[in-house]
Write a protein that holds these residues in place. Structure first.
Motif, short mmCIF file in Angstrom:
data_model
loop_
_atom_site.label_atom_id
_atom_site.label_comp_id
_atom_site.label_asym_id
_atom_site.label_seq_id
_atom_site.Cartn_x
_atom_site.Cartn_y
_atom_site.Cartn_z
N GLU A 62 0.83 -1.22 0.00
CA GLU A 62 0.00 0.00 0.00
C GLU A 62 0.86 1.26 0.00
N ARG B 163 1.21 3.86 -2.88
CA ARG B 163 0.81 5.26 -2.64
C ARG B 163 1.89 6.22 -3.15
N GLY C 42 -4.65 6.86 -1.98
CA GLY C 42 -4.67 6.88 -0.53
C GLY C 42 -5.46 8.01 0.07
N SER D 203 -4.79 11.05 0.58
CA SER D 203 -4.09 12.10 1.31
C SER D 203 -4.22 13.42 0.58
N GLU E 16 -6.32 10.80 14.34
CA GLU E 16 -6.60 11.67 13.19
C GLU E 16 -5.94 13.04 13.37
N LEU F 216 -2.28 12.69 12.78
CA LEU F 216 -1.97 12.60 11.34
C LEU F 216 -1.99 13.96 10.67
N ARG G 298 1.04 15.81 8.80
CA ARG G 298 0.99 16.21 7.38
C ARG G 298 1.34 17.68 7.23
N GLU H 16 -2.45 1.01 11.23
CA GLU H 16 -3.25 2.00 10.50
C GLU H 16 -2.39 3.22 10.16
N THR I 1 -1.07 4.76 6.41
CA THR I 1 -1.64 6.05 6.01
C THR I 1 -0.59 7.14 5.83
#
Ligand SMILES: Nc1ncnc2c1ncn2[C@@H]1O[C@H](COP(=O)(O)OP(=O)(O)OP(=O)(O)O)[C@@H](O)[C@H]1O
Length: 263
Positions: A8, A12, A29, A31, A223, A226, A230, A247, A251
């Motif tokens: 994955e 990605r 993905g 993103s 979340e 993340l 980012r 997870e 991601t």
């Protein structure tokens, strides 16, 4: 020793490159962030070459012949079984353990010759146990602690407004705005994790090493984490995330590395 990545994650990062070439409608993905090819550079920010390390008094090495390279802006997840040496590697990179000579290079310079203050100015480190990181009496002061240290501010000296704004924003997004005067030690497990991350993200750095940053966080906490990652990545920072969270590993990263236990 290491290295490869789950399909994955590889798909990605290739998907992002294909999208950049106009061959896919968007990056794989889901993103919202820029493709890895636009964020990263080819020159290594960090290089580890055949690194071995044995704790004093131990008969077994914690690391044996580990190599890796990280480019500026790259998001890398480091996986590996319990006791594989992930935290040891993170601590060595942060200068928290004695750094062997000619094995670790920061922007081409031998890290054994770099002072810890220089590494601390350019590398942020989130401890596996948040309590090992906390140094202030309140959530607010904790979030500004690294800024004070970085700027060499005395207790009575004010923190520049832009850092205070940034700290407020990070604490608001972490859901801690009502707890500014609370002791960091009295937060819940997930709240402690988010505070320890926010407190590192206040200062812009070239690399953040985060050790098990989502352990104990719920879905919403993960979340938030993340999103904050980012954002740092979009601003040009590289991330090295040590985790068992599959997870997160599926991601966040451009690439995953796997450390195996020395035999
Ligand atoms: N201070 C220490 N003194 C002696 N041995 C240590 C010390 N800290 C860690 N070790 C040993 O070094 C090895 C690697 O530990 P490390 O914490 O780096 O693994 P890890 O991959 O981060 O594990 P986990 O996934 O369980 O957090 C283990 O065998 C551990 O027992």
């Amino acid at each position: 020793m290491l290295l490869d990545g789950p399909p994955e994650a590889l798909l990605r990062s290739h998907g992002a490159q294909l999208a950049a070439l106009g061959l896919l409608p968007s990056a794989q993905g889901g993103s919202a962030s820029a493709p890895a090819s636009q964020r990263t550079s080819r020159a290594p920010l960090l290089e580890v070459k055949e690194l071995s390390f044995t704790y004093p008094g131990s008969s077994r090495p914690a690391l044996a012949g580990t190599s890796l390279a990280l480019a500026a802006g790259e998001r890398v997840v480091l996986l590996g079984e319990n006791g594989a040496g992930k935290t040891t590697l993170g601590k060595l990179l942060m200068g928290l353990l004695p750094v062997p000579r000619r094995r670790m290079f920061w922007q081409g310079a031998d890290m054994a010759k770099l002072p810890v203050w220089r590494l601390a100015a350019e590398i942020g480190y989130v401890f596996q146990q948040p309590e090992h990181q906390f140094a202030a009496a309140t959530v607010w002061e904790e979030c500004l602690y690294s800024v004070r240290a970085f700027l060499g501010l005395r207790r009575q000296e004010e923190v520049p407004a832009e850092y205070e704004r940034r700290a407020h924003e990070l604490l608001r997004r972490s859901g801690l705005q009502e707890k500014l005067q609370a002791s960091p030690y009295l937060l819940s497990g997930g709240e402690k994790r988010l505070l320890s991350t926010a407190a590192q993200f206040v200062l812009p750095r070239k690399l953040y090493i985060l050790d098990e940053p989502t352990a104990g966080t719920d879905y919403k906490g993960a979340e938030i984490f993340l999103e904050l990652c980012r954002e740092q990545s979009e601003a040009g920072a590289a991330l090295l995330v040590i985790t068992h969270d599959s997870e997160l590993a599926g991601t966040l990263p451009d690439r995953t590395l796997r450390l195996t236990k020395p035999r």
